[in-house]
Design an enzyme around this catalytic site. Structure first.
Site, PDB file in Angstrom:
ATOM      1  N   SER A 217      -1.814  48.446  50.270  1.00  0.00           N
ATOM      2  CA  SER A 217      -3.244  48.472  49.958  1.00  0.00           C
ATOM      3  C   SER A 217      -3.989  47.411  50.766  1.00  0.00           C
ATOM      4  O   SER A 217      -3.500  46.291  50.955  1.00  0.00           O
ATOM      5  CB  SER A 217      -3.468  48.204  48.470  1.00  0.00           C
ATOM      6  OG  SER A 217      -3.080  49.303  47.695  1.00  0.00           O
TER       7      SER A 217
ATOM      8  N   HIS B  47     -10.069  45.853  45.772  1.00  0.00           N
ATOM      9  CA  HIS B  47      -9.150  45.635  44.647  1.00  0.00           C
ATOM     10  C   HIS B  47      -8.017  44.679  45.011  1.00  0.00           C
ATOM     11  O   HIS B  47      -7.216  44.303  44.133  1.00  0.00           O
ATOM     12  CB  HIS B  47      -8.598  46.976  44.137  1.00  0.00           C
ATOM     13  CG  HIS B  47      -7.483  47.557  44.939  1.00  0.00           C
ATOM     14  ND1 HIS B  47      -7.685  48.456  45.961  1.00  0.00           N
ATOM     15  CD2 HIS B  47      -6.137  47.382  44.860  1.00  0.00           C
ATOM     16  CE1 HIS B  47      -6.510  48.824  46.463  1.00  0.00           C
ATOM     17  NE2 HIS B  47      -5.564  48.177  45.833  1.00  0.00           N
TER      18      HIS B  47
ATOM     19  N   ASP C 124     -14.262  50.600  47.936  1.00  0.00           N
ATOM     20  CA  ASP C 124     -13.098  49.708  47.841  1.00  0.00           C
ATOM     21  C   ASP C 124     -12.878  49.000  49.176  1.00  0.00           C
ATOM     22  O   ASP C 124     -11.969  49.333  49.935  1.00  0.00           O
ATOM     23  CB  ASP C 124     -11.873  50.527  47.441  1.00  0.00           C
ATOM     24  CG  ASP C 124     -10.674  49.670  47.073  1.00  0.00           C
ATOM     25  OD1 ASP C 124     -10.847  48.453  46.886  1.00  0.00           O
ATOM     26  OD2 ASP C 124      -9.559  50.234  46.980  1.00  0.00           O
TER      27      ASP C 124
END
Length: 388
Positions: free
Chosen positions: A316, A162, A213
């Site tokens: 992230s 992402h 992910d």
């Protein structure tokens, strides 16, 4: 887990098979192949449910458990080598670090002053995380940084799927390596900015969810390897480590913040079992839970802290890691990739993509054709590694 391992040890006298030998799985009534536990998804699932896998034996040198993996007879020679390329490269990076005295032992002692960093963490030391990357989006004169990553070879950065694009700036365009305090030119750092090519998301990733992910970002020029910038190892086992783990990044220090922290931060966490972690991620009650509607799956893992240390926005894609001072020498091993979480700094564990489940995909992307070349300082030889 300890009870299961003790039980396995008590059964060694009746087991004599080794990796690659055929076996018959008694409970499932199907043929199988004797396999190391991390290479057998069924065995990993059994252990996570506190159920005992069927034992074949133990490796003579390492004493690692070998289990009968159901339905694993096909293509044994290929499967046995999953992780071998990554481990070989890890040894090469470690040898270069040893030869050039690059070691910065990890120090997670409390700093003299209490500081609120990476949400209840502390500043990283110079050269402590030389694999840390920061992903930038947009043209060089107006770049925006908003995700982390890990350098895992001279030409590839591991991150979250992402993270390969920004909602306003589009696809990732560059990575920052070797920095510590982005607001200062006086810190002990040697920053490198490297332009990137087209990212490779895992083929099973879906944009609105957080399953699979994980992504790889190619560098258009190889990173210049030094004590400030060098690759990390992959943690190739599918079973999460039982030791403490460390998360690092430049993310915000509070959920209400919008700007990344200028200083690279770290926090010590512990691995949380998936059943316990799942209680924090019910799809109908949390935003994060809605992105994992099937609940937490075995390719994910959780880590948290009783004092609320946590990754946050901007972290992230960054690494969850363990450190070894020896064997291999002075290496960080990337166990997980920061994926999703609830509000930062709560006691809810964060969710990470478990790197060990993607080792073969990473190896085939980063080291295609198994021709691996590492030309860090004093390493000029080319070495060919068997096809994974």
């Amino acid at each position: 887990m300890a009870l299961i391992l003790v039980t396995l040890l008590l059964l060694t006298a009746a087991a004599a098979k080794q990796v690659g030998d055929p076996c018959s799985h008694e409970e499932k009534g199907v043929p199988g192949t004797c396999t190391l536990v991390p290479d057998c998804p069924a065995a990993v699932a059994d252990l996570e449910k506190d159920s005992r896998p069927q034992l074949c034996g133990f490796q003579p040198a390492t004493h690692r458990a070998i289990v009968c993996c159901p339905g694993q007879q096909e293509d044994v020679s290929q499967r046995e080598q999953v992780g071998s390329v990554a481990r070989r490269m890890c040894q090469q990076y470690a040898a270069a670090a040893n030869r050039n005295k690059y070691c910065r032992a990890q120090n997670l002692a409390s700093p003299p002053e209490v500081q609120q960093l990476i949400v209840n963490g502390q500043p990283a030391l110079p050269k402590e995380f030389p694999h840390m990357a920061l992903l930038g989006y947009g043209p060089p004169d107006s770049v925006v940084y908003s995700c982390g990553g890990s350098l895992i070879s001279e030409r590839w950065v591991l991150t979250a799927a992402h993270c390969v694009s920004h909602p306003q700036k589009g696809m990732v365009t560059q990575v920052l390596l070797g920095d510590l305090d982005r607001s200062s030119d006086e810190d002990d750092a040697r920053p490198q900015v490297v332009r990137v090519g087209e990212p490779v998301r895992h083929p099973d990733f879906k944009a609105k969810l957080r399953y699979h992910d994980i992504a790889l970002v190619p560098l258009l020029q190889p990173a210049v390897i030094s004590e400030y910038v060098r690759p990390a190892c992959l943690y190739a086992d599918r079973i999460a480590p039982e030791t403490n783990v460390t998360v690092s990044g430049w993310g915000v220090i509070d959920f209400t913040e919008t700007d990344l922290n200028p200083v690279l931060l770290k926090a010590k966490l512990h691995v949380v079992a998936l059943p316990e972690c799942s209680r924090s991620y019910v799809a109908s009650t949390t935003t994060a839970g809605s992105k994992i509607p099937r609940g937490l799956l075995d390719h994910q893992m959780c880590a948290g802290s009783r004092k609320g240390s946590d990754a946050c926005q901007g972290d992230s894609g960054g690494p969850l890691q363990v450190f070894t001072e020896q064997n291999p020498y002075c290496m960080q091993h990337v166990v997980g990739v920061v994926s999703i979480g609830n509000f930062c700094g709560t006691k809810d564990p964060g969710v990470y993509t478990r790197v060990g489940f993607y080792t073969q995909w990473i190896e085939k992307t980063v080291w295609p054709n198994s021709k691996v070349v590492y030309r860090g300082p004093d390493m000029n030889a080319t070495e060919s590694v068997p096809d994974p």
